[in-house]
Structures are given as structure tokens and as C-alpha cells.
Design an enzyme around this catalytic site. Structure first.
Site, short mmCIF file in Angstrom:
data_model
loop_
_atom_site.label_atom_id
_atom_site.label_comp_id
_atom_site.label_asym_id
_atom_site.label_seq_id
_atom_site.Cartn_x
_atom_site.Cartn_y
_atom_site.Cartn_z
N ASP A 1 -11.16 1.74 -10.16
CA ASP A 1 -10.03 2.24 -10.27
C ASP A 1 -9.01 1.73 -11.64
OD1 ASP A 1 -7.91 5.53 -10.28
OD2 ASP A 1 -7.12 3.63 -10.50
N HIS B 1 -14.52 9.09 -6.25
CA HIS B 1 -13.82 7.84 -6.93
C HIS B 1 -13.81 6.44 -5.63
CE1 HIS B 1 -10.75 6.63 -9.66
NE2 HIS B 1 -9.56 6.57 -8.58
N TYR C 1 1.18 2.29 -14.92
CA TYR C 1 0.55 3.77 -15.93
C TYR C 1 1.13 3.22 -16.93
CZ TYR C 1 -2.12 6.13 -12.27
OH TYR C 1 -3.60 6.98 -11.39
#
Length: 460
Positions: A233, A436, A379
Site C-alpha cells: 500500500d 491487499h 491521500y
């Protein structure tokens, strides 16, 4: 040949030359940037008002009983959740019937044994130190092995919505001797800035590049000038930047989410989509989505990203101090990102690989530290023009690299494209299982992939 024919030929040649020049400029490797934020202070106020305390201090995860009882009270006060629509499991998001089961377990069974969970979380040595104005938390496990055993420093980096908790099962494997390796790891697992017990930046601009710099400074503070790095990630993005910016200091980079986002990788992926068997082992063609499937995925699964990349503080405010919303928001990712097919299961398949205790440990990290907002700000920082303009994917890194490709990872990139950036890609393995959160889901498999890779890297 007439005048107009010659003029047309000359004009065509010029146009083609210009197009070729544009393509070359678009695709050519970029030089490494000058890292001008090695001394950037990310803490509050003027950096000249104070300097980093370079001491490393032991840290323990301890919360008073009042904090846990306050959480229990909040979990007792469940709003009238909307019932799932008939025949719907997780297709509309977290199934409220299953959420009620999770909340019941959380407020009774889990919180009743919080002292045990607290002890579990403290099983490894935890520390804090101030780096570039921020208090940074990290786990540091030194192996107890004979002196002749080679000890290799390894930096493990998590992402969102994960935490250091993801690595609890793999740390003992990495730090113990075994027949499958001739070395052992000294493991450092930091909470990323703004995550868990690491302080969030007070100033804008801390994207993956700046975090890579901070992680390099952390490793230097601990005493390691050279080291391996592994991440998934956001951890993979930060690991990538470490291996690109500090090529003389990183022995090797191992990732379990490898993604290229530049124009050349798009062109190569497009070409490969028309004749996949020419570029991909036929056994693994289905690891790589068609453009139609990718578009569908983007529509279904990236709404959270658009919110967090534009208004992280708004969504953070709705989740801060709201354990019920926080659980639904985070655990939904542990369902769908482990396997998208789990959307059709009433319980989201959450306990196919994970225990509720492990999932709630991760939720508690976010809840107890009030870090959901600061974690989501990454983000926005990552998609700033300044960060995107670095175009890391167009820079070559000669650091030995490895990619572990788990079947249900969010995105995959073919090796033909990866090698433009990772020019020394030593290992690329495909696994028919896994998603993930590989370190938490399949720690033994990820461990073996890391060991196999490190065994191939010559250590100077």
C-alpha cells in the site's frame, strides 16, 4: 517528383520527427531529483524555536480503564442502523447485520479482555524519537542469535487502513533463525507520520517522498546507514522512493503492491492486453485486469480515495470518536481488498483469514490515537501537483527489487513495465491466493518471498 510531393514528404518527415521527439520526451527516463527537504521540519511552529531531541525513548501502549469504559459506552449506544436490502450482502457497503455482530463482540468479549490485548500489542519493544519535528513511534526487534549469524536490518512499512499491527505475525519469523535462511533480520516497524502513535505533520506537503526522507533519517538515527525495505500500500510507495532517492543506502526493496502510473507503462499495458501471452506467463494472465474490468473497479472501489484525496478532514471528522462508523469504514476494506468476491458474502469473509481480535486490534490503533483524520491526509498530499510532478516512475533505480503479486491485490503491473523503473528487478512471483493485506493474511508466504529475495542480493 513534383514540388508539392516533395513538400508533402518534407512536411510529413518534420511532423513525424516532432511526434517522435514528443514521445521521447514523454517516455525518456528522468534524472534523480535534488532532495531539498532533508532538514524540513514538519512539527508545529517555527523550526528555529526548537531542535530535535535525538534520544530514543521506550514506549508502552497503556490506556486507563476510563478510556476503555468510555468506548464501551459508545458501543452500547448503537443508532438504528438501516437494514440491508433483500438479497444484499456487502455490495452496498458494510452489512449492518454483520456490523451488529462485530460490535457485540467488540464491546463484550474483546473489551473484557483488553488487558490481554494490551499485553499482546506490547509484546515487542516499542520506542519513540523525534525526527524532523515529529514524534515517531516504531517497533524495534533485535534478534537473539549467535554472533556469527549475519543480521540484516529490515524496515517494514504499512499503509492505510493498516498499522504496525499488520506485521505482528511475520515479525517472529523474520527475527528467528531457521533452516530456510542463512541470516536473520533486525526489524524496524514504524507507524507512518499521522498514523497510530506517530505524530501527524502540522505543515502541508508530506507525501510519500517526504515520508521516505523521514524514514531514512529514522534508520540513520537507529544506527543503520544501509538496510532492506519492504512495504505494501502506501508502504510500497514510500519504499519505492527510498530505493530511488537513496540508491547507495538501500540494499534492496521488496513490495507486495507494485504499480507504475506513467505514460510508458500505460502504453506497454495496452499492447500487452492485445497479446498477453507474449508478455505474461499464461498461468498468470488473469492477474492483470482488462481495461473494462479496471474501469469497473475504479467505479466500485475508489470512492473513499476521492474523498480522502480532496476533503480528508471532513470524512475524518465524521469518524473521529465514532467507533461504530470507524469499524464499518475500515473493516469493509479488509473484506473487499482481501478478495472482491467477498462482497457477495453476508459476513464479508472477514474471518476467512483474520480473527476478530486482530481486526479490532487494528481498529483500536486508530480509535485510541485519534489518528483517522491525520492518516487520511496522506491521500491529499500524495496527489498534490508537487508530489505527482516528481514522476518517480520515470526515474531508474538500480537497487535490487522484488515484487510479490498476490491474486487479489488492488492493482498489478506487468514486469515489462516495471523494469523501466526497477531496472534490477530480481524477483517477481505470482501467488494464486492473497490480497491487499498480505503480511496479516498470509504472513508465512510473504516471509518466504522476502527471504528468497534477500538471498539473491549480494551484500557489500
Amino acid at each position: 517528383m513534383g514540388f508539392f510531393t516533395r513538400a508533402f514528404a518534407v512536411g510529413t518527415t518534420i511532423v513525424l520527427a516532432l511526434i517522435a521527439k514528443q514521445c521521447y520526451d514523454m517516455f525518456k527516463p528522468l534524472p534523480l531529483p535534488n532532495i531539498d527537504y532533508l532538514d524540513q521540519n514538519w512539527g508545529p511552529g517555527d523550526k528555529n524555536l526548537y531542535k530535535d531531541d535525538t534520544t530514543i525513548k521506550p514506549f508502552k501502549i497503556v490506556y486507563p480503564a476510563e478510556t476503555i469504559e468510555k468506548l464501551r459506552t459508545k458501543l452500547d449506544d448503537v443508532p438504528a442502523l438501516a437494514k440491508p436490502m433483500e438479497g444484499i450482502s456487502f455490495e452496498y457497503g458494510f452489512n449492518s447485520n454483520n456490523l451488529m455482530d462485530v460490535l457485540k463482540y467488540w464491546r463484550s468479549s474483546y473489551l473484557d479482555k483488553w488487558s490481554e490485548r494490551e499485553k499482546y500489542l506490547n509484546q515487542f519493544p516499542h520506542f519513540k524519537t523525534k525526527i524532523q519535528g515529529l514524534d515517531i513511534h516504531f517497533i524495534h526487534v533485535k534478534p537473539q542469535v549467535p554472533k556469527k549469524t549475519k543480521v540484516i536490518p529490515l524496515l517494514l512499512l504499512h499503509g492505510w487502513p493498516g498499522s504496525v499491527r499488520e506485521f505482528y505475525d511475520i515479525i517472529p519469523m523474520l527475527t528467528s533463525t531457521s533452516d530456510d535462511k542463512q541470516f536473520v533480520f533486525e526489524v524496524i516497524v514504524p507507524s507512518l507520520p499521522g498514523y497510530g502513535w506517530s505524530q501527524g505533520p502540522s505543515k502541508t506537503g508530506m507525501g510519500p517522498a517526504a515520508m521516505a526522507v523521514l524514514m531514512k533519517n529514522l534508520m540513520k538515527r537507529i544506527g543503520h546507514e544501509k538496510f532492506f525495505v519492504q512495504g505494501g500500500d502506501w508502504g510500497s510507495a514510500i519504499a519505492d522512493r527510498l530505493a530511488t532517492f537513496f540508491q547507495d543506502d538501500v540494499y534492496g526493496v521488496h513490495m507486495n503492491m507494485c504499480a507504475m502510473q506513467n505514460a510508458l507503462s500505460f502504453v506497454k499495458s495496452t499492447i500487452a492486453s492485445y497479446a498477453p501471452s507474449m508478455f505474461i506467463d499464461e498461468k498468470y494472465i488473469d492477474f492483470y485486469s482488462s481495461f473494462t474490468d479496471t474501469f469497473k473497479y475504479l467505479i466500485h472501489e475508489t470512492g473513499y480515495m476521492h474523498i480522502q484525496a480532496t476533503k480528508p478532514d471532513t470524512i475524518g471528522t465524521t469518524l473521529m470518536g465514532n467507533p461504530i462508523g470507524l469499524a464499518a469504514y475500515i473493516l469493509e476494506k479488509f473484506s473487499t481488498w482481501t478478495n472482491p468476491a467477498y462482497r457477495s458474502l453476508p459476513d464479508g469473509g472477514l474471518q476467512k483469514y483474520f480473527t476478530l481480535d486482530s481486526l479490532l486490534d487494528n481498529i483500536m490503533v486508530y480509535y485510541l490515537t485519534d489518528s483517522i483524520t491525520t492518516s487520511q491526509r496522506l491521500y491529499l498530499e500524495a496527489f498534490r501537483a508537487q508530489e505527482m510532478g516528481l514522476a518517480i516512475d520515470r526515474m531508474e533505480t538500480k537497487v535490487p527489487a522484488a515484487c510479490a503479486k498476490f491474486k487479489h491485490e488492488l492493482m498489478q503491473t506487468i514486469d515489462w513495465a516495471l523494469r523501466d523503473h526497477f531496472v534490477n528487478l530480481l524477483q517477481s512471483n505470482h501467488y494464486e491466493d492473497g490480497g491487499h493485506f498480505a503480511a496479516m493474511q498470509l504472513p508465512r508466504l510473504l516471509y518466504k518471498d522476502i527471504v528468497d529475495f534477500v538471498s539473491k542480493v549480494p551484500l557489500a
